[in-house]
Motif scaffolding. Structure first.
Motif, PDB file in Angstrom:
ATOM      1  N   THR A   1      -0.826  13.935  20.547  1.00  0.00           N
ATOM      2  CA  THR A   1      -2.277  13.770  20.700  1.00  0.00           C
ATOM      3  C   THR A   1      -2.637  13.298  22.096  1.00  0.00           C
ATOM      4  O   THR A   1      -3.547  13.815  22.737  1.00  0.00           O
ATOM      5  CB  THR A   1      -2.793  12.721  19.663  1.00  0.00           C
ATOM      6  OG1 THR A   1      -2.214  13.022  18.415  1.00  0.00           O
ATOM      7  CG2 THR A   1      -4.300  12.730  19.571  1.00  0.00           C
ATOM      8  N   LEU A   2      -1.896  12.278  22.570  1.00  0.00           N
ATOM      9  CA  LEU A   2      -2.283  11.665  23.842  1.00  0.00           C
ATOM     10  C   LEU A   2      -1.587  12.280  25.048  1.00  0.00           C
ATOM     11  O   LEU A   2      -2.019  12.086  26.180  1.00  0.00           O
ATOM     12  CB  LEU A   2      -1.974  10.159  23.809  1.00  0.00           C
ATOM     13  CG  LEU A   2      -2.734   9.329  22.773  1.00  0.00           C
ATOM     14  CD1 LEU A   2      -2.282   7.874  22.826  1.00  0.00           C
ATOM     15  CD2 LEU A   2      -4.238   9.398  23.039  1.00  0.00           C
ATOM     16  N   GLY A   3      -0.500  13.007  24.779  1.00  0.00           N
ATOM     17  CA  GLY A   3       0.324  13.565  25.854  1.00  0.00           C
ATOM     18  C   GLY A   3      -0.463  14.185  26.996  1.00  0.00           C
ATOM     19  O   GLY A   3      -0.279  13.808  28.168  1.00  0.00           O
ATOM     20  N   PRO A   4      -1.394  15.101  26.707  1.00  0.00           N
ATOM     21  CA  PRO A   4      -2.105  15.779  27.791  1.00  0.00           C
ATOM     22  C   PRO A   4      -2.962  14.830  28.630  1.00  0.00           C
ATOM     23  O   PRO A   4      -3.333  15.153  29.743  1.00  0.00           O
ATOM     24  CB  PRO A   4      -3.004  16.781  27.045  1.00  0.00           C
ATOM     25  CG  PRO A   4      -2.403  16.902  25.691  1.00  0.00           C
ATOM     26  CD  PRO A   4      -1.753  15.616  25.379  1.00  0.00           C
ATOM     27  N   HIS A   5      -3.297  13.653  28.047  1.00  0.00           N
ATOM     28  CA  HIS A   5      -4.197  12.737  28.769  1.00  0.00           C
ATOM     29  C   HIS A   5      -3.458  11.588  29.459  1.00  0.00           C
ATOM     30  O   HIS A   5      -4.075  10.784  30.140  1.00  0.00           O
ATOM     31  CB  HIS A   5      -5.226  12.140  27.789  1.00  0.00           C
ATOM     32  CG  HIS A   5      -5.856  13.166  26.924  1.00  0.00           C
ATOM     33  ND1 HIS A   5      -6.783  14.070  27.420  1.00  0.00           N
ATOM     34  CD2 HIS A   5      -5.670  13.477  25.624  1.00  0.00           C
ATOM     35  CE1 HIS A   5      -7.141  14.878  26.425  1.00  0.00           C
ATOM     36  NE2 HIS A   5      -6.484  14.542  25.344  1.00  0.00           N
ATOM     37  N   LEU A   6      -2.145  11.485  29.226  1.00  0.00           N
ATOM     38  CA  LEU A   6      -1.405  10.350  29.792  1.00  0.00           C
ATOM     39  C   LEU A   6      -0.752  10.730  31.113  1.00  0.00           C
ATOM     40  O   LEU A   6      -0.537  11.906  31.407  1.00  0.00           O
ATOM     41  CB  LEU A   6      -0.305   9.899  28.812  1.00  0.00           C
ATOM     42  CG  LEU A   6      -0.752   9.266  27.506  1.00  0.00           C
ATOM     43  CD1 LEU A   6       0.457   9.009  26.614  1.00  0.00           C
ATOM     44  CD2 LEU A   6      -1.484   7.955  27.761  1.00  0.00           C
ATOM     45  N   GLN A   7      -0.397   9.672  31.857  1.00  0.00           N
ATOM     46  CA  GLN A   7       0.350   9.909  33.100  1.00  0.00           C
ATOM     47  C   GLN A   7       1.712  10.505  32.740  1.00  0.00           C
ATOM     48  O   GLN A   7       2.325  10.094  31.739  1.00  0.00           O
ATOM     49  CB  GLN A   7       0.599   8.581  33.813  1.00  0.00           C
ATOM     50  CG  GLN A   7      -0.603   8.025  34.504  1.00  0.00           C
ATOM     51  CD  GLN A   7      -0.285   6.650  35.106  1.00  0.00           C
ATOM     52  OE1 GLN A   7       0.847   6.195  35.077  1.00  0.00           O
ATOM     53  NE2 GLN A   7      -1.315   5.999  35.613  1.00  0.00           N
ATOM     54  N   PRO A   8       2.214  11.440  33.576  1.00  0.00           N
ATOM     55  CA  PRO A   8       3.508  12.060  33.261  1.00  0.00           C
ATOM     56  C   PRO A   8       4.629  11.033  33.063  1.00  0.00           C
ATOM     57  O   PRO A   8       5.482  11.191  32.191  1.00  0.00           O
ATOM     58  CB  PRO A   8       3.789  12.934  34.480  1.00  0.00           C
ATOM     59  CG  PRO A   8       2.467  13.182  35.099  1.00  0.00           C
ATOM     60  CD  PRO A   8       1.604  12.007  34.779  1.00  0.00           C
TER      61      PRO A   8
ATOM     62  N   GLN B   1       6.986  10.617  29.770  1.00  0.00           N
ATOM     63  CA  GLN B   1       8.447  10.666  29.851  1.00  0.00           C
ATOM     64  C   GLN B   1       9.060   9.452  29.156  1.00  0.00           C
ATOM     65  O   GLN B   1      10.051   9.558  28.439  1.00  0.00           O
ATOM     66  CB  GLN B   1       8.867  10.723  31.330  1.00  0.00           C
ATOM     67  CG  GLN B   1      10.365  10.937  31.554  1.00  0.00           C
ATOM     68  CD  GLN B   1      10.913  12.126  30.783  1.00  0.00           C
ATOM     69  OE1 GLN B   1      10.295  13.205  30.769  1.00  0.00           O
ATOM     70  NE2 GLN B   1      12.030  11.933  30.088  1.00  0.00           N
ATOM     71  N   GLN B   2       8.436   8.289  29.367  1.00  0.00           N
ATOM     72  CA  GLN B   2       8.958   7.067  28.738  1.00  0.00           C
ATOM     73  C   GLN B   2       8.897   7.171  27.214  1.00  0.00           C
ATOM     74  O   GLN B   2       9.835   6.790  26.516  1.00  0.00           O
ATOM     75  CB  GLN B   2       8.147   5.866  29.199  1.00  0.00           C
ATOM     76  CG  GLN B   2       8.570   5.368  30.570  1.00  0.00           C
ATOM     77  CD  GLN B   2       7.630   4.321  31.112  1.00  0.00           C
ATOM     78  OE1 GLN B   2       6.790   3.798  30.392  1.00  0.00           O
ATOM     79  NE2 GLN B   2       7.756   4.025  32.384  1.00  0.00           N
ATOM     80  N   LEU B   3       7.781   7.704  26.720  1.00  0.00           N
ATOM     81  CA  LEU B   3       7.642   7.848  25.261  1.00  0.00           C
ATOM     82  C   LEU B   3       8.696   8.812  24.711  1.00  0.00           C
ATOM     83  O   LEU B   3       9.280   8.573  23.654  1.00  0.00           O
ATOM     84  CB  LEU B   3       6.246   8.364  24.909  1.00  0.00           C
ATOM     85  CG  LEU B   3       5.182   7.302  24.688  1.00  0.00           C
ATOM     86  CD1 LEU B   3       3.816   7.945  24.543  1.00  0.00           C
ATOM     87  CD2 LEU B   3       5.488   6.474  23.443  1.00  0.00           C
ATOM     88  N   ARG B   4       8.940   9.881  25.474  1.00  0.00           N
ATOM     89  CA  ARG B   4       9.957  10.855  25.052  1.00  0.00           C
ATOM     90  C   ARG B   4      11.336  10.183  24.994  1.00  0.00           C
ATOM     91  O   ARG B   4      12.102  10.390  24.061  1.00  0.00           O
ATOM     92  CB  ARG B   4      10.027  12.030  26.034  1.00  0.00           C
ATOM     93  CG  ARG B   4       8.914  13.008  25.841  1.00  0.00           C
ATOM     94  CD  ARG B   4       9.326  14.425  26.255  1.00  0.00           C
ATOM     95  NE  ARG B   4       8.194  15.298  26.033  1.00  0.00           N
ATOM     96  CZ  ARG B   4       7.391  15.743  27.002  1.00  0.00           C
ATOM     97  NH1 ARG B   4       7.632  15.427  28.253  1.00  0.00           N
ATOM     98  NH2 ARG B   4       6.359  16.519  26.716  1.00  0.00           N
ATOM     99  N   THR B   5      11.617   9.380  26.027  1.00  0.00           N
ATOM    100  CA  THR B   5      12.917   8.696  26.075  1.00  0.00           C
ATOM    101  C   THR B   5      13.071   7.777  24.864  1.00  0.00           C
ATOM    102  O   THR B   5      14.125   7.733  24.232  1.00  0.00           O
ATOM    103  CB  THR B   5      13.033   7.865  27.379  1.00  0.00           C
ATOM    104  OG1 THR B   5      12.696   8.710  28.465  1.00  0.00           O
ATOM    105  CG2 THR B   5      14.431   7.329  27.580  1.00  0.00           C
TER     106      THR B   5
END
Lengths: 356, 295
Positions: free
Chosen positions: B137-144, B148-152
């Motif tokens: 949901t927030l991915g497109p609006h967050l800083q890259p 990346q941190q959330l993915r990790t």
């Protein structure tokens, strides 16, 4: 289908005893079990380290002092658990002046203390201090467990400062198949551990020790707890003190732990015939000059007897004495058999090697 | 929220004050006086708490055994082993959970989303799904970098859950082997004490466990659990550091860097002191020689 015979009367009785245990636990919670260390003075402080001085209770019978270098793991007060169970007190009763290194509790800012710092700075300060307190005489150095490894290294780095060396339950050779701790730790990423925690939490280390024999150190011990806690006050106090000591596990300075694992677990450096690099020197156990008294527990599960006894070959026919005590790892430090046997044995061994 | 924060700071200051008031001379024995110098929970209370919990478990186990007894005071082996297996699984699980905890903040998140009767694995899955939805949901609006941190974190959580599951499977295999051995040894014995039963179990278990410990597979599973738990914690800390840094607060990494520099300075001072001491020694040696030559 097979059937197992059960004695329901006994089981009911035991179920009832478990109820009584609850009352005993409540009573045990009210028992005061303050640690009463043998009288001492603090001779040196450096960061969290303290050097403690204990005076002999009889006339002094040795010229050189005995400096005890405890492990960085756990706390040294197992050597002075209570007036009734104290290796230090019994050594003092033999007329030996005793100095004890208490490494304290490393804090986060100590994470960069490495093995070289421990040897050439902290341990060296203690040796110099104990020596100066005894008119500059070299010390008799006694290393306990990991402290034994530190003492061996120190004696190789500063041979002129150590007269005699005593190693207690020391993991010199980490390769034996039954040295489970080493095998279990082989694949654990020590760099990741220090990057994550800074210092390795003592609680985690305790868990690792328990993982060596989970049922024996967990379930069996807790089963026995019920009986101990329902016994007389003295037994309860001793039990609680022991348990408290077991859980009083300081964090380990990250860099020093990393060095220790790499050198002595991964490389088995003390057993290397070619020697190893430490503190800017090339060290080799075969170069050890000091007489060595090597004491180990015949039933030690943490540091198997073979891991300690390997020192015999490594020191290459020097003045070497080996004594196996019928005890486990902790039993050598605090068991009644060891407390009775070790102090006179240590005294006699040192006395024979006193300068004329 | 503010009040909660103030309370926390208040408690922290109180604890800090207590620590300051602890006389330093008592530190050698402080460990044995019911309070560790770090101000952690008293081991005394913790120990008694654990024994109480254990005695409850054992009482429950004893009453189960009694209920399984027939009129001739016999228990059939299969229900006995089944009952014992449940008793031991509980002990195993508690051990794993207490040995390799998640970072505290993640534990709090788990506690918020835990449902009654859900296992820790289910809770982990739940948090994983939640983070995934959040990312979607927030991915497109967050800083890259934040994405990346959330993915990790998501990958770390998956790795941790997988390695924990693999390790539990190893333990379960050891349990099964130990229970087989245990039931063989039970034949022909009369159970009169719970301790006797447990001693037999401990003996059987340790034999099987030591065998497993000697196998490479087991050690790797154990190390994978340790390493993945640490990696998760480390990345989580890095994210916290990033957050603190953006709030203008000192991070743990910055504190560590200062400690490192402090140690470097301390080493340099030590080397300089040694050099100065050698020079003093040399100059007094030359002075002595000079004096004796003149004499």
């Amino acid at each position: 289908m097979t059937r197992i015979k059960v004695d329901p009367q006994q089981l009911s009785k035991q179920s009832h005893e478990l109820e009584i245990l609850d009352q005993c636990i409540s009573a045990a919670a009210r028992i005061s079990y303050t640690h009463q260390p043998t009288a001492h003075q603090v001779l040196l402080r450096s960061g969290s380290l303290k050097l403690l001085k204990f005076e002999p209770t009889t006339s002094r019978k040795l010229t050189s002092p005995l400096l005890i270098c405890y492990a960085l793991v756990n706390r040294p007060w197992i050597l002075d658990l209570s007036p009734q169970r104290s290796l230090i007190q019994n050594l003092l009763n033999e007329g030996i002046p005793v100095y004890l290194i208490d490494w304290g509790y490393p804090s986060r800012c100590d994470r960069f203390l490495n093995l070289e710092d421990y040897l050439t700075d902290l341990l060296d300060q203690c040796v110099d201090c104990a020596s100066q307190d005894n008119n500059g005489r070299p010390v008799n150095l006694m290393g306990v467990c990991q402290g034994g490894v530190l003492s061996l290294c120190y004696s190789l780095i500063f041979p002129h400062k150590v007269r005699n060396l005593i190693s207690l339950v020391t993991p010199a050779d980490t390769s034996p198949a039954n040295f489970t701790l080493n095998h279990l730790a082989q694949e654990i990423d020590a760099t990741l551990a220090t990057n994550t925690y800074g210092n390795l939490p003592g609680k985690l280390l305790n868990e690792l020790f328990t993982a060596l024999q989970p049922m024996r150190l967990g379930l069996e011990k807790r089963l026995a707890a019920g009986r101990q806690l329902c016994a007389d006050d003295e037994t309860v106090k001793h039990y609680l003190l022991m348990e408290h000591w077991l859980q009083d596990c300081p964090d380990l300075a990250g860099e020093a732990l990393k060095d220790f694992i790499e050198l002595f677990f991964r490389q088995n450096a003390l057993m290397s015939e070619q020697g190893f690099e430490l503190a800017g020197r090339h060290l080799k156990l075969a170069d050890l000059r000091q007489p060595l008294l090597n004491i180990y527990g015949k039933r030690d599960q943490l540091v198997p007897p073979e891991a300690s006894a390997a020192l015999k070959n490594a020191v290459n026919g020097k003045d070497y004495t080996e004594v196996g005590i019928d005890a486990g790892h902790i039993g050598v430090l605090n068991g009644s058999r060891a407390l009775h046997t070790l102090p006179p044995l240590i005294y006699n061994w040192l006395k024979k090697r006193e300068p004329q | 929220m503010n009040e909660q924060l103030l309370n926390m700071i208040g408690q922290w200051l109180e604890q800090f004050e207590q620590e300051l008031n602890t006389p330093d001379s008592d530190q050698y024995s402080a460990g044995a006086e019911g309070q560790s110098p770090q101000g952690e929970t008293s081991p005394h209370a913790d120990l008694l708490h654990r024994i109480t919990r254990q005695s409850e478990q054992f009482r429950h186990f004893a009453s189960q055994l009694l209920s399984l007894c027939d009129d001739e005071h016999h228990i059939e082996t299969d229900p006995l082993i089944d009952c014992f297996r449940k008793h031991l699984d509980q002990l195993n699980l508690e051990w794993i959970l207490s040995s390799w905890p998640l970072p505290e903040q993640l534990t709090t998140v788990l506690a918020i989303f835990s449902q009654q009767n859900s296992t820790l694995n289910e809770e982990l899955q739940h948090v994983n799904q939640l983070l995934q939805r959040l990312l979607g949901t927030l991915g497109p609006h967050l800083q890259p970098s934040l994405v990346q941190q959330l993915r990790t974190t998501l990958e770390d959580l998956r790795d941790f859950a997988r390695s924990r599951q693999q390790y539990l499977e190893h333990l379960s295999r050891i349990n099964s082997a130990a229970l087989d051995l245990f039931s063989q040894r039970l034949q022909g014995t009369t159970i009169s004490e719970l301790e006797q039963l447990h001693r037999l179990w401990i003996q059987s278990y340790e034999e099987c466990y030591q065998q497993a410990l000697s196998q490479e597979e087991y050690r790797q599973a154990f190390a994978a659990l340790c390493n993945n738990a640490m990696a998760l914690r480390q990345h989580w800390q890095q994210q916290l550091d990033h957050f603190y840094s953006s709030c203008g607060l000192v991070t743990l990494a910055q504190y560590d860097e200062l400690s490192r520099q402090h140690h470097e300075l301390r080493r340099r001072v030590r080397v300089l002191e040694q050099q100065a001491s050698h020079q003093r020694g040399s100059s007094s040696h030359f002075k002595d020689r000079h004096d004796s030559n003149q004499g």
